[in-house]
Design a protein around this motif. Structure first.
Motif, PDB file in Angstrom:
ATOM      1  N   LYS A 109       0.843  -1.193   0.000  1.00  0.00           N
ATOM      2  CA  LYS A 109       0.000   0.000   0.000  1.00  0.00           C
ATOM      3  C   LYS A 109       0.879   1.244   0.000  1.00  0.00           C
ATOM      4  O   LYS A 109       1.855   1.326   0.746  1.00  0.00           O
ATOM      5  N   ALA A 110       0.524   2.201  -0.843  1.00  0.00           N
ATOM      6  CA  ALA A 110       1.270   3.456  -0.922  1.00  0.00           C
ATOM      7  C   ALA A 110       1.106   4.240   0.371  1.00  0.00           C
ATOM      8  O   ALA A 110       0.013   4.319   0.933  1.00  0.00           O
ATOM      9  N   THR A 111       2.195   4.811   0.820  1.00  0.00           N
ATOM     10  CA  THR A 111       2.175   5.665   2.005  1.00  0.00           C
ATOM     11  C   THR A 111       1.973   7.116   1.568  1.00  0.00           C
ATOM     12  O   THR A 111       2.088   7.450   0.376  1.00  0.00           O
TER      13      THR A 111
ATOM     14  N   GLN B 193       3.337  11.759  -1.965  1.00  0.00           N
ATOM     15  CA  GLN B 193       3.938  13.088  -2.029  1.00  0.00           C
ATOM     16  C   GLN B 193       5.181  13.085  -2.911  1.00  0.00           C
ATOM     17  O   GLN B 193       5.434  14.051  -3.629  1.00  0.00           O
ATOM     18  N   MET B 194       5.933  12.009  -2.885  1.00  0.00           N
ATOM     19  CA  MET B 194       7.119  11.913  -3.719  1.00  0.00           C
ATOM     20  C   MET B 194       6.751  11.938  -5.201  1.00  0.00           C
ATOM     21  O   MET B 194       7.431  12.561  -6.012  1.00  0.00           O
TER      22      MET B 194
ATOM     23  N   GLU C 285      -6.270  10.406  -1.472  1.00  0.00           N
ATOM     24  CA  GLU C 285      -6.896   9.289  -2.191  1.00  0.00           C
ATOM     25  C   GLU C 285      -5.852   8.297  -2.691  1.00  0.00           C
ATOM     26  O   GLU C 285      -6.139   7.109  -2.836  1.00  0.00           O
ATOM     27  N   CYS C 286      -4.669   8.776  -2.949  1.00  0.00           N
ATOM     28  CA  CYS C 286      -3.581   7.917  -3.432  1.00  0.00           C
ATOM     29  C   CYS C 286      -3.103   6.962  -2.338  1.00  0.00           C
ATOM     30  O   CYS C 286      -2.743   5.823  -2.632  1.00  0.00           O
ATOM     31  N   VAL C 287      -3.113   7.431  -1.093  1.00  0.00           N
ATOM     32  CA  VAL C 287      -2.630   6.614   0.027  1.00  0.00           C
ATOM     33  C   VAL C 287      -3.433   5.314   0.085  1.00  0.00           C
ATOM     34  O   VAL C 287      -4.656   5.320   0.030  1.00  0.00           O
ATOM     35  N   GLY C 288      -2.719   4.201   0.155  1.00  0.00           N
ATOM     36  CA  GLY C 288      -3.367   2.899   0.237  1.00  0.00           C
ATOM     37  C   GLY C 288      -3.470   2.172  -1.086  1.00  0.00           C
ATOM     38  O   GLY C 288      -3.737   0.976  -1.114  1.00  0.00           O
ATOM     39  N   LYS C 289      -3.258   2.882  -2.195  1.00  0.00           N
ATOM     40  CA  LYS C 289      -3.267   2.202  -3.492  1.00  0.00           C
ATOM     41  C   LYS C 289      -2.026   1.313  -3.581  1.00  0.00           C
ATOM     42  O   LYS C 289      -1.063   1.496  -2.851  1.00  0.00           O
TER      43      LYS C 289
END
Length: 95
Positions: free
Chosen positions: A21-23, A28-29, A67-71
């Motif tokens: 999962k994306a942090t 942000q990176m 929304e990106c977090v967790g993808k």
């Protein structure tokens, strides 16, 4: 600017499959790297200017970053983003 749309589309990719999962830091990176490569394309190389713009864009895109977090991402995807030298290359990394 149209490159904001490109950043947003990368952040919202479904990113299915293996990985983790994306942090928040991952997401942000991706934003920061997009801003950096776009500013360098525009011949802006001053680190302070780039960092200021990254901060501004992060704030503007905060809902999309959340929304990106967790993808799903992979370490190889994130390494690819770090090495990419165009927004299009970053987009390819995330597919």
């Amino acid at each position: 600017m149209c490159w904001r749309t490109a950043i947003a589309s990368v952040l919202l990719l479904p990113l299915l499959g293996c990985g983790r999962k994306a942090t928040l830091e991952d997401c942000q990176m991706v934003v920061d790297r997009n801003v950096e490569v776009e500013m360098k394309r525009q011949k802006v190389t001053d680190v302070a200017q780039i960092e200021k713009r990254q901060s501004e864009i992060r704030k503007e895109l905060e809902p999309l970053v959340k929304e990106c977090v967790g993808k799903r991402v992979t370490d190889s995807m994130m390494e690819c983003v770090k090495k990419a030298d165009t927004s299009a290359a970053i987009d390819e990394c995330m597919r």
